[in-house]
Design a protein around this motif. Structure first.
Motif, PDB file in Angstrom:
ATOM      1  N   VAL A 128       0.780  -1.276  -0.028  1.00  0.00           N
ATOM      2  CA  VAL A 128       0.160  -0.064  -0.080  1.00  0.00           C
ATOM      3  C   VAL A 128       0.751   1.221  -0.062  1.00  0.00           C
ATOM      4  O   VAL A 128       1.798   1.433   0.918  1.00  0.00           O
ATOM      5  CB  VAL A 128      -1.039   0.069   1.156  1.00  0.00           C
ATOM      6  CG1 VAL A 128      -1.691   1.256   1.017  1.00  0.00           C
ATOM      7  CG2 VAL A 128      -1.944  -1.118   1.437  1.00  0.00           C
ATOM      8  N   PRO A 129       0.473   2.266  -1.184  1.00  0.00           N
ATOM      9  CA  PRO A 129       1.589   3.120  -0.776  1.00  0.00           C
ATOM     10  C   PRO A 129       1.290   4.108   0.298  1.00  0.00           C
ATOM     11  O   PRO A 129       0.061   4.435   0.941  1.00  0.00           O
ATOM     12  CB  PRO A 129       0.814   4.249  -2.163  1.00  0.00           C
ATOM     13  CG  PRO A 129       0.321   3.224  -2.889  1.00  0.00           C
ATOM     14  CD  PRO A 129      -0.402   2.020  -2.199  1.00  0.00           C
ATOM     15  N   ARG A 130       2.154   4.797   0.981  1.00  0.00           N
ATOM     16  CA  ARG A 130       2.219   5.617   2.320  1.00  0.00           C
ATOM     17  C   ARG A 130       2.962   6.879   2.042  1.00  0.00           C
ATOM     18  O   ARG A 130       4.059   6.844   1.583  1.00  0.00           O
ATOM     19  CB  ARG A 130       2.603   4.536   3.394  1.00  0.00           C
ATOM     20  CG  ARG A 130       2.154   3.484   3.472  1.00  0.00           C
ATOM     21  CD  ARG A 130       0.408   3.458   4.017  1.00  0.00           C
ATOM     22  NE  ARG A 130       0.469   3.984   5.231  1.00  0.00           N
ATOM     23  CZ  ARG A 130       0.300   3.336   6.472  1.00  0.00           C
ATOM     24  NH1 ARG A 130       0.496   2.057   6.423  1.00  0.00           N
ATOM     25  NH2 ARG A 130       0.130   3.911   7.693  1.00  0.00           N
ATOM     26  N   LEU A 131       2.411   7.858   2.158  1.00  0.00           N
ATOM     27  CA  LEU A 131       3.087   9.254   1.684  1.00  0.00           C
ATOM     28  C   LEU A 131       4.170   9.393   2.732  1.00  0.00           C
ATOM     29  O   LEU A 131       4.049   9.403   3.795  1.00  0.00           O
ATOM     30  CB  LEU A 131       1.884  10.420   1.707  1.00  0.00           C
ATOM     31  CG  LEU A 131       2.322  11.849   1.384  1.00  0.00           C
ATOM     32  CD1 LEU A 131       2.792  11.803  -0.221  1.00  0.00           C
ATOM     33  CD2 LEU A 131       1.370  12.920   1.700  1.00  0.00           C
TER      34      LEU A 131
ATOM     35  N   PHE B 192      -7.456  13.102   9.238  1.00  0.00           N
ATOM     36  CA  PHE B 192      -7.759  11.828   8.541  1.00  0.00           C
ATOM     37  C   PHE B 192      -6.842  10.743   9.122  1.00  0.00           C
ATOM     38  O   PHE B 192      -6.321  10.008   8.111  1.00  0.00           O
ATOM     39  CB  PHE B 192      -7.597  12.207   6.825  1.00  0.00           C
ATOM     40  CG  PHE B 192      -8.353  13.328   6.607  1.00  0.00           C
ATOM     41  CD1 PHE B 192      -9.564  13.722   6.616  1.00  0.00           C
ATOM     42  CD2 PHE B 192      -7.377  14.483   5.997  1.00  0.00           C
ATOM     43  CE1 PHE B 192      -9.975  14.966   5.985  1.00  0.00           C
ATOM     44  CE2 PHE B 192      -8.006  15.582   5.734  1.00  0.00           C
ATOM     45  CZ  PHE B 192      -9.240  15.802   5.560  1.00  0.00           C
ATOM     46  N   PRO B 193      -7.054  10.167  10.302  1.00  0.00           N
ATOM     47  CA  PRO B 193      -6.161   9.058  10.746  1.00  0.00           C
ATOM     48  C   PRO B 193      -6.630   7.784  10.342  1.00  0.00           C
ATOM     49  O   PRO B 193      -5.943   6.781  10.213  1.00  0.00           O
ATOM     50  CB  PRO B 193      -6.434   9.113  12.060  1.00  0.00           C
ATOM     51  CG  PRO B 193      -7.824   9.771  12.529  1.00  0.00           C
ATOM     52  CD  PRO B 193      -7.744  10.943  11.374  1.00  0.00           C
ATOM     53  N   ASP B 194      -7.863   7.859   9.526  1.00  0.00           N
ATOM     54  CA  ASP B 194      -8.126   6.394   9.117  1.00  0.00           C
ATOM     55  C   ASP B 194      -7.750   6.522   7.454  1.00  0.00           C
ATOM     56  O   ASP B 194      -8.201   5.481   6.999  1.00  0.00           O
ATOM     57  CB  ASP B 194     -10.034   6.040   9.197  1.00  0.00           C
ATOM     58  CG  ASP B 194      -9.985   6.497  10.492  1.00  0.00           C
ATOM     59  OD1 ASP B 194      -9.549   5.655  11.300  1.00  0.00           O
ATOM     60  OD2 ASP B 194     -11.379   6.769  10.755  1.00  0.00           O
ATOM     61  N   CYS B 195      -7.206   7.239   6.650  1.00  0.00           N
ATOM     62  CA  CYS B 195      -6.762   7.168   5.340  1.00  0.00           C
ATOM     63  C   CYS B 195      -5.581   6.268   5.091  1.00  0.00           C
ATOM     64  O   CYS B 195      -4.451   6.256   5.983  1.00  0.00           O
ATOM     65  CB  CYS B 195      -6.208   8.512   4.982  1.00  0.00           C
ATOM     66  SG  CYS B 195      -5.526   8.547   3.132  1.00  0.00           S
ATOM     67  N   PRO B 196      -5.625   5.155   4.426  1.00  0.00           N
ATOM     68  CA  PRO B 196      -4.705   4.046   4.352  1.00  0.00           C
ATOM     69  C   PRO B 196      -3.239   4.632   3.684  1.00  0.00           C
ATOM     70  O   PRO B 196      -2.313   3.769   3.940  1.00  0.00           O
ATOM     71  CB  PRO B 196      -5.585   3.092   3.667  1.00  0.00           C
ATOM     72  CG  PRO B 196      -6.358   3.702   2.676  1.00  0.00           C
ATOM     73  CD  PRO B 196      -6.866   4.904   3.785  1.00  0.00           C
ATOM     74  N   PHE B 197      -3.416   5.701   3.370  1.00  0.00           N
ATOM     75  CA  PHE B 197      -2.201   6.294   2.322  1.00  0.00           C
ATOM     76  C   PHE B 197      -1.296   7.292   3.204  1.00  0.00           C
ATOM     77  O   PHE B 197      -0.294   7.878   2.803  1.00  0.00           O
ATOM     78  CB  PHE B 197      -2.471   6.942   1.089  1.00  0.00           C
ATOM     79  CG  PHE B 197      -3.600   6.158   0.195  1.00  0.00           C
ATOM     80  CD1 PHE B 197      -3.300   4.909   0.024  1.00  0.00           C
ATOM     81  CD2 PHE B 197      -4.848   6.598  -0.135  1.00  0.00           C
ATOM     82  CE1 PHE B 197      -4.109   3.896  -0.722  1.00  0.00           C
ATOM     83  CE2 PHE B 197      -5.876   5.831  -0.844  1.00  0.00           C
ATOM     84  CZ  PHE B 197      -5.268   4.416  -1.161  1.00  0.00           C
TER      85      PHE B 197
END
Length: 386
Positions: free
Chosen positions: A114-117, A286-291
Motif C-alpha cells: 500500500v502506498p504511504r505518503l 484523517f487518521p483512517d486514510c490508508p495512504f
C-alpha cells in the motif's frame, strides 16, 4: 502484496548518447554514480500503478481540505510564516485558486504494497523533465532494442502539462524565474534549473505561449503597474518561479504580493501544501486514510519507531532515522512513523507520483544505496508489465 521488481535493463546505445549529451550521465554528487542509472528499470503491473495514482489523487484532495481548515483557523504558527503580507497572499490566492501547478508526491510502500505518503514536494520539485519526455524516450528506445511487446509506461506528464497551459488562458508577457544565478539574458546557470526551465518553456511554447527566462534576482516591481517585471524590465502577466515560497517570503518583494496583478505559479497557497507541517494536520484530520503515515509536530507523541525531518526541508535534507539524533540545525521538525523504502537488489527504491494541475499524471523512481533519498539519488525509468 508488493509486486514491484527491479530489472536488469541496459539502456540502448543511442539513448545513452542522448543522456550523455544532456549531462545526465554525470555523477549526481562528487565521487558518486551517474545521475541516470543506465543498467536498471523498475517493473510493476498496470493495476499496481493505478493504485498509486489513486492514492495520490486521494491524498491531494485531503490536502485541500486540510489547507482550507488551516486558513479558516488562521493558525500559521506551525508553518513558520513570519510575513503578514505572505499570509495575506496565501489567503487571497486560496480564495481565487485556479491550479496547483506541478508537484511530486514521494511514497514508500508498506508490507502489503500500500502506498504511504512520505512527502509532497509541491514547490519546485526536481526531475520533472526526466520523469516526463526523457523517461518516455528511454521506454521507446528500450522497447525497440529488445523487441518487447505488451509493455507500457504510466506517464502522461507531458500531455497533462500541455492541458494545464491551455487551461490557464494566458496572454501578455510571461516569464519563468530560476532560483539560482542567471546570465545577462536570464538563462539559469545551474544545469538542473536550466533543464527544468527550458522544459517548461518548451511545453508552454507548444501551445503558443512565449515563456521568457530570468533569474529570481532579476525580477523587479513596477509600482505604477502593480506588476512584477522580468530581466528586460517588462511588466509580467505571469511569473512561474523555480524558487521556494519559504525563501521568497523573506525577501523585500514579498511586501508587493497582496497588491500584485501578476499571476504567480505555483500560487502562494502552495506554501502550505509544500510544508511538512501539513502532514501532521492531515494525520490529525484523517487518521483512517490508508495512504497516510502517523505524523506529529512534537516528539514523543507517536508510538513505535519514528523519523524526524525538517518541516521545510527537501529531498532528504536533515532526515534522521530511528535511533539517530534529530537534526535540529535545519529548523523546526516533523515526526513521522517510520515506514522504510522498499529494498530491492540491495538498493532503496523511492517511487513518486507526479501531479499536474492537482491530478496524478505519471510515475517515476529514484534509488539510493542509503535508506534516505537525497539530492544525489539516481533516476531509474520504469515499465508496466504483467
Amino acid at each position: 502484496m508488493l509486486s514491484l521488481r527491479r530489472l536488469r535493463a541496459p539502456t540502448p546505445g543511442p539513448f545513452r548518447d542522448r543522456l550523455r549529451a544532456l549531462g545526465l550521465l554525470e555523477p549526481g554528487a562528487a565521487g558518486g554514480a551517474p545521475y541516470w542509472n543506465t543498467e536498471a528499470a523498475y517493473a510493476l503491473t498496470a493495476d499496481e500503478a493505478a493504485r498509486w495514482l489513486q492514492a495520490a489523487d486521494t491524498v491531494h484532495a485531503l490536502c485541500l481540505r486540510a489547507i482550507d481548515a488551516v486558513i479558516a483557523a488562521g493558525d500559521y504558527a506551525p508553518f513558520g510564516i513570519q510575513s503578514a503580507n505572505m499570509v495575506s497572499a496565501i489567503e487571497q490566492s486560496w480564495r481565487a485558486r485556479e491550479t496547483a501547478f506541478v508537484g511530486r508526491m514521494d511514497f514508500t510502500l508498506d508490507g502489503n504494497g500500500v502506498p504511504r505518503l512520505l512527502d509532497y514536494e509541491a514547490d519546485g520539485p526536481v526531475c520533472m523533465p526526466e520523469a516526463s519526455y526523457l523517461q518516455w524516450e528511454w521506454f521507446e528506445s528500450w522497447k525497440a532494442a529488445h523487441g518487447a511487446g505488451g509493455e507500457d509506461q504510466e506517464n502522461l506528464i507531458y500531455e497533462k502539462l500541455l492541458d494545464m497551459w491551455r487551461k490557464l488562458r494566458l496572454g501578455g508577457r510571461l516569464a519563468i524565474a530560476s532560483g539560482g544565478d542567471a546570465d545577462g539574458d536570464g538563462a539559469p546557470l545551474d544545469t538542473a534549473e536550466r533543464f527544468t526551465a527550458d522544459w517548461l518553456a518548451d511545453t508552454a511554447g507548444e501551445v503558443g505561449l512565449d515563456l521568457h527566462r530570468c533569474g529570481i534576482a532579476q525580477v523587479g516591481w513596477d509600482t505604477e503597474a502593480l506588476r512584477f517585471t522580468d530581466v528586460g524590465d517588462a511588466v509580467l502577466e505571469l511569473l512561474v518561479k523555480l524558487y521556494p515560497w519559504r525563501w521568497m517570503e523573506r525577501e523585500q518583494n514579498v511586501d508587493a504580493l497582496p497588491a500584485s496583478r501578476t499571476r504567480i505559479l505555483p500560487q502562494p497557497w502552495t506554501r502550505l501544501l509544500a510544508d511538512k507541517a501539513l502532514l501532521a494536520v492531515l494525520w490529525t484530520m484523517f487518521p483512517d486514510c490508508p495512504f497516510l503515515l502517523p505524523a506529529a509536530l512534537e516528539p514523543g507523541v507517536l508510538d513505535g519507531p519514528v523519523v524526524s525531518k525538517p518541516r521545510r526541508g527537501w529531498d532528504g535534507e536533515g532526515v534522521s532515522l530511528p535511533g539517530q539524533p534529530a537534526a535540529t540545525e535545519h529548523g523546526p521538525l516533523l515526526w513521522q512513523a517510520h515506514c522504510p523504502l522498499p529494498l530491492l537488489d540491495g538498493v532503496h527504491a523511492a517511487p513518486s507520483v507526479w501531479m499536474i494541475d492537482g491530478a496524478a499524471a505519471g510515475l517515476s523512481f529514484r534509488e539510493s544505496p542509503m535508506p534516505v533519498t537525497r539530492i544525489d539519488a539516481r533516476f531509474v525509468p520504469h515499465i508496466l508489465a504483467p
